[in-house]
Design a protein around this motif. Structure first.
Motif, PDB file in Angstrom:
ATOM      1  N   HIS A   1       0.821  -1.212   0.000  1.00  0.00           N
ATOM      2  CA  HIS A   1       0.000   0.000   0.000  1.00  0.00           C
ATOM      3  C   HIS A   1       0.860   1.269   0.000  1.00  0.00           C
ATOM      4  O   HIS A   1       0.523   2.251  -0.682  1.00  0.00           O
ATOM      5  N   ASN A   2       1.953   1.265   0.742  1.00  0.00           N
ATOM      6  CA  ASN A   2       2.835   2.433   0.746  1.00  0.00           C
ATOM      7  C   ASN A   2       3.474   2.656  -0.624  1.00  0.00           C
ATOM      8  O   ASN A   2       3.597   3.791  -1.096  1.00  0.00           O
ATOM      9  N   THR A   3       3.872   1.556  -1.258  1.00  0.00           N
ATOM     10  CA  THR A   3       4.479   1.655  -2.589  1.00  0.00           C
ATOM     11  C   THR A   3       3.486   2.203  -3.600  1.00  0.00           C
ATOM     12  O   THR A   3       3.803   3.108  -4.386  1.00  0.00           O
ATOM     13  N   MET A   4       2.273   1.679  -3.580  1.00  0.00           N
ATOM     14  CA  MET A   4       1.261   2.139  -4.536  1.00  0.00           C
ATOM     15  C   MET A   4       0.834   3.579  -4.256  1.00  0.00           C
ATOM     16  O   MET A   4       0.620   4.364  -5.194  1.00  0.00           O
ATOM     17  N   ARG A   5       0.724   3.934  -2.992  1.00  0.00           N
ATOM     18  CA  ARG A   5       0.334   5.310  -2.666  1.00  0.00           C
ATOM     19  C   ARG A   5       1.385   6.302  -3.176  1.00  0.00           C
ATOM     20  O   ARG A   5       1.058   7.300  -3.825  1.00  0.00           O
ATOM     21  N   THR A   6       2.646   6.003  -2.902  1.00  0.00           N
ATOM     22  CA  THR A   6       3.717   6.889  -3.355  1.00  0.00           C
ATOM     23  C   THR A   6       3.782   6.956  -4.872  1.00  0.00           C
ATOM     24  O   THR A   6       3.930   8.040  -5.463  1.00  0.00           O
ATOM     25  N   THR A   7       3.665   5.805  -5.511  1.00  0.00           N
ATOM     26  CA  THR A   7       3.733   5.745  -6.977  1.00  0.00           C
ATOM     27  C   THR A   7       2.616   6.540  -7.627  1.00  0.00           C
ATOM     28  O   THR A   7       2.848   7.342  -8.539  1.00  0.00           O
ATOM     29  N   TRP A   8       1.392   6.335  -7.157  1.00  0.00           N
ATOM     30  CA  TRP A   8       0.253   6.990  -7.793  1.00  0.00           C
ATOM     31  C   TRP A   8       0.140   8.463  -7.422  1.00  0.00           C
ATOM     32  O   TRP A   8      -0.336   9.278  -8.241  1.00  0.00           O
ATOM     33  N   ILE A   9       0.554   8.853  -6.231  1.00  0.00           N
ATOM     34  CA  ILE A   9       0.593  10.286  -5.915  1.00  0.00           C
ATOM     35  C   ILE A   9       1.527  10.990  -6.893  1.00  0.00           C
ATOM     36  O   ILE A   9       1.217  12.067  -7.416  1.00  0.00           O
TER      37      ILE A   9
END
Length: 207
Positions: A138-146
Protein backbone atom coordinates in the motif's frame (compact mmCIF):
# COMPACT_ATOMS: atom_id res chain seq x y z
CA UNK A 1 31.29 -21.58 -18.91
CA UNK A 2 32.37 -24.80 -17.21
CA UNK A 3 30.18 -27.90 -16.87
CA UNK A 4 29.92 -27.28 -13.09
CA UNK A 5 28.77 -23.69 -13.58
CA UNK A 6 26.16 -24.80 -16.11
CA UNK A 7 24.86 -27.48 -13.74
CA UNK A 8 24.69 -25.03 -10.84
CA UNK A 9 22.65 -22.58 -12.92
CA UNK A 10 20.26 -25.33 -13.98
CA UNK A 11 19.71 -26.38 -10.37
CA UNK A 12 18.94 -22.77 -9.43
CA UNK A 13 16.45 -22.50 -12.27
CA UNK A 14 14.77 -25.74 -11.22
CA UNK A 15 14.55 -24.54 -7.64
CA UNK A 16 12.98 -21.25 -8.75
CA UNK A 17 10.50 -23.12 -10.94
CA UNK A 18 9.50 -25.40 -8.07
CA UNK A 19 9.06 -22.43 -5.77
CA UNK A 20 6.84 -20.70 -8.33
CA UNK A 21 4.68 -23.82 -8.72
CA UNK A 22 4.21 -24.08 -4.96
CA UNK A 23 3.24 -20.43 -4.59
CA UNK A 24 0.81 -20.57 -7.49
CA UNK A 25 -0.76 -23.74 -6.09
CA UNK A 26 -1.21 -21.97 -2.74
CA UNK A 27 -2.83 -18.95 -4.39
CA UNK A 28 -5.15 -21.15 -6.45
CA UNK A 29 -6.27 -23.15 -3.43
CA UNK A 30 -6.80 -20.04 -1.31
CA UNK A 31 -9.07 -18.73 -4.05
CA UNK A 32 -10.91 -22.02 -4.60
CA UNK A 33 -11.20 -23.41 -1.06
CA UNK A 34 -10.35 -20.65 1.40
CA UNK A 35 -7.66 -20.55 4.04
CA UNK A 36 -9.47 -22.79 6.53
CA UNK A 37 -9.42 -25.73 4.12
CA UNK A 38 -5.93 -25.09 2.80
CA UNK A 39 -3.42 -27.81 3.75
CA UNK A 40 0.24 -28.28 2.95
CA UNK A 41 -0.61 -31.72 1.56
CA UNK A 42 -3.14 -30.15 -0.76
CA UNK A 43 -0.58 -27.64 -1.96
CA UNK A 44 1.94 -30.42 -2.58
CA UNK A 45 -0.60 -32.33 -4.65
CA UNK A 46 -1.70 -29.29 -6.67
CA UNK A 47 1.89 -28.21 -7.33
CA UNK A 48 2.96 -31.75 -8.21
CA UNK A 49 5.84 -31.77 -5.74
CA UNK A 50 6.88 -33.93 -2.81
CA UNK A 51 6.47 -32.72 0.75
CA UNK A 52 10.24 -32.66 1.02
CA UNK A 53 10.54 -30.36 -1.99
CA UNK A 54 7.95 -28.03 -0.50
CA UNK A 55 9.55 -28.04 2.95
CA UNK A 56 12.84 -27.03 1.34
CA UNK A 57 11.15 -23.74 0.40
CA UNK A 58 8.32 -23.39 2.94
CA UNK A 59 8.31 -25.30 6.20
CA UNK A 60 4.78 -24.48 7.38
CA UNK A 61 1.35 -23.39 6.22
CA UNK A 62 2.00 -19.92 7.63
CA UNK A 63 5.16 -19.67 5.55
CA UNK A 64 3.13 -20.62 2.49
CA UNK A 65 0.27 -18.18 2.90
CA UNK A 66 2.48 -15.23 3.84
CA UNK A 67 4.81 -15.73 0.91
CA UNK A 68 1.91 -16.42 -1.47
CA UNK A 69 0.30 -13.16 -0.39
CA UNK A 70 3.59 -11.31 -0.90
CA UNK A 71 4.03 -12.95 -4.28
CA UNK A 72 0.55 -11.88 -5.33
CA UNK A 73 0.97 -8.28 -4.26
CA UNK A 74 4.48 -7.99 -5.67
CA UNK A 75 3.06 -8.82 -9.09
CA UNK A 76 0.20 -6.37 -8.57
CA UNK A 77 2.67 -3.65 -7.55
CA UNK A 78 4.76 -4.13 -10.67
CA UNK A 79 1.70 -3.83 -12.90
CA UNK A 80 0.59 -0.81 -10.87
CA UNK A 81 3.92 0.94 -11.43
CA UNK A 82 3.63 0.40 -15.18
CA UNK A 83 0.09 1.75 -15.26
CA UNK A 84 0.96 4.71 -13.07
CA UNK A 85 3.75 5.72 -15.43
CA UNK A 86 1.34 5.76 -18.37
CA UNK A 87 -1.26 7.67 -16.32
CA UNK A 88 1.05 10.70 -15.99
CA UNK A 89 -0.21 11.95 -19.36
CA UNK A 90 -3.82 10.81 -19.00
CA UNK A 91 -6.66 13.38 -18.98
CA UNK A 92 -8.13 11.49 -16.00
CA UNK A 93 -5.33 9.74 -14.08
CA UNK A 94 -7.68 8.96 -11.19
CA UNK A 95 -9.72 6.73 -13.50
CA UNK A 96 -6.49 4.96 -14.46
CA UNK A 97 -5.83 4.40 -10.76
CA UNK A 98 -9.35 3.04 -10.33
CA UNK A 99 -8.77 0.65 -13.21
CA UNK A 100 -5.57 -0.56 -11.59
CA UNK A 101 -7.44 -1.15 -8.32
CA UNK A 102 -10.18 -3.03 -10.16
CA UNK A 103 -7.60 -5.48 -11.51
CA UNK A 104 -6.60 -6.30 -7.94
CA UNK A 105 -9.77 -6.01 -5.86
CA UNK A 106 -12.31 -7.38 -8.34
CA UNK A 107 -10.22 -10.42 -9.12
CA UNK A 108 -8.47 -13.36 -7.42
CA UNK A 109 -5.62 -11.38 -5.75
CA UNK A 110 -8.02 -9.69 -3.32
CA UNK A 111 -10.10 -12.81 -2.67
CA UNK A 112 -7.03 -14.94 -1.97
CA UNK A 113 -5.47 -12.28 0.26
CA UNK A 114 -8.76 -11.61 2.06
CA UNK A 115 -8.88 -15.25 3.10
CA UNK A 116 -5.52 -14.80 4.80
CA UNK A 117 -6.30 -11.37 6.29
CA UNK A 118 -9.48 -12.63 7.96
CA UNK A 119 -7.53 -15.48 9.55
CA UNK A 120 -4.83 -13.04 10.67
CA UNK A 121 -7.39 -11.12 12.72
CA UNK A 122 -7.26 -13.84 15.38
CA UNK A 123 -3.83 -15.32 14.62
CA UNK A 124 -1.17 -13.07 16.11
CA UNK A 125 1.79 -14.79 14.48
CA UNK A 126 0.19 -14.59 11.05
CA UNK A 127 -0.86 -10.97 11.61
CA UNK A 128 2.65 -9.87 12.59
CA UNK A 129 4.15 -11.55 9.53
CA UNK A 130 1.47 -10.37 7.13
CA UNK A 131 1.34 -6.74 8.26
CA UNK A 132 4.65 -5.61 6.68
CA UNK A 133 3.72 -7.32 3.39
CA UNK A 134 0.47 -5.39 3.05
CA UNK A 135 1.97 -2.16 4.38
CA UNK A 136 4.77 -2.31 1.83
CA UNK A 137 2.31 -2.84 -1.02
CA UNK A 138 0.00 0.00 0.00
CA UNK A 139 2.84 2.43 0.75
CA UNK A 140 4.48 1.66 -2.59
CA UNK A 141 1.26 2.14 -4.54
CA UNK A 142 0.33 5.31 -2.67
CA UNK A 143 3.72 6.89 -3.35
CA UNK A 144 3.73 5.75 -6.98
CA UNK A 145 0.25 6.99 -7.79
CA UNK A 146 0.59 10.29 -5.92
CA UNK A 147 3.62 10.95 -8.11
CA UNK A 148 1.58 10.24 -11.24
CA UNK A 149 -1.35 12.43 -10.22
CA UNK A 150 0.97 15.29 -9.26
CA UNK A 151 2.72 14.95 -12.63
CA UNK A 152 -0.71 15.21 -14.25
CA UNK A 153 -1.44 18.47 -12.41
CA UNK A 154 -2.90 17.49 -9.04
CA UNK A 155 -2.04 19.21 -5.79
CA UNK A 156 -0.24 16.58 -3.63
CA UNK A 157 -2.75 16.82 -0.77
CA UNK A 158 -5.70 16.48 -3.17
CA UNK A 159 -4.03 13.55 -4.92
CA UNK A 160 -3.54 11.71 -1.63
CA UNK A 161 -7.13 12.34 -0.58
CA UNK A 162 -8.61 11.24 -3.91
CA UNK A 163 -6.52 8.08 -3.96
CA UNK A 164 -7.57 7.13 -0.43
CA UNK A 165 -11.24 7.77 -1.13
CA UNK A 166 -11.16 5.83 -4.41
CA UNK A 167 -9.30 2.89 -2.89
CA UNK A 168 -11.75 2.54 -0.02
CA UNK A 169 -14.71 2.90 -2.38
CA UNK A 170 -13.40 0.06 -4.53
CA UNK A 171 -12.56 -2.16 -1.57
CA UNK A 172 -16.11 -1.79 -0.31
CA UNK A 173 -17.44 -2.72 -3.73
CA UNK A 174 -15.07 -5.68 -3.86
CA UNK A 175 -16.50 -7.09 -0.64
CA UNK A 176 -20.00 -6.72 -2.10
CA UNK A 177 -18.98 -8.72 -5.17
CA UNK A 178 -18.35 -11.76 -2.97
CA UNK A 179 -22.12 -12.34 -2.85
CA UNK A 180 -23.62 -9.72 -5.18
CA UNK A 181 -22.40 -9.89 -8.76
CA UNK A 182 -23.10 -6.42 -10.16
CA UNK A 183 -19.80 -5.35 -11.63
CA UNK A 184 -21.39 -3.24 -14.37
CA UNK A 185 -23.18 -1.13 -11.77
CA UNK A 186 -19.99 -0.72 -9.75
CA UNK A 187 -18.00 0.35 -12.80
CA UNK A 188 -20.67 2.87 -13.77
CA UNK A 189 -20.50 4.36 -10.28
CA UNK A 190 -16.71 4.52 -10.49
CA UNK A 191 -16.90 6.26 -13.86
CA UNK A 192 -19.23 8.88 -12.37
CA UNK A 193 -17.04 9.28 -9.28
CA UNK A 194 -13.82 9.73 -11.24
CA UNK A 195 -15.46 12.11 -13.70
CA UNK A 196 -16.75 14.25 -10.84
CA UNK A 197 -13.34 14.40 -9.19
CA UNK A 198 -11.64 15.16 -12.52
CA UNK A 199 -14.14 17.98 -13.15
CA UNK A 200 -13.39 19.46 -9.75
CA UNK A 201 -9.67 19.41 -10.44
CA UNK A 202 -10.21 20.99 -13.86
CA UNK A 203 -12.21 23.82 -12.29
CA UNK A 204 -9.47 24.36 -9.73
CA UNK A 205 -6.83 24.56 -12.46
CA UNK A 206 -8.92 27.08 -14.37
CA UNK A 207 -9.65 29.29 -11.34
Amino acid sequence: MTTTEKKRRTQAERSAETREKILQATIDLLFEQGNARLTTAGVDERAGVSSGARVHHFRSKVDLVVEATKHTYDRAAELGRQRAEKARTSPNPLREYAQDCLSVYFDWPFIAALEVVVTARTDEDLRLRLHPVLENFHNTMRTTWIGSLVAAGYDPAVAEEDLALTLNLIRGMAVNTLWQRDNDRHIALLDAWCAERAGRIHLRRSA
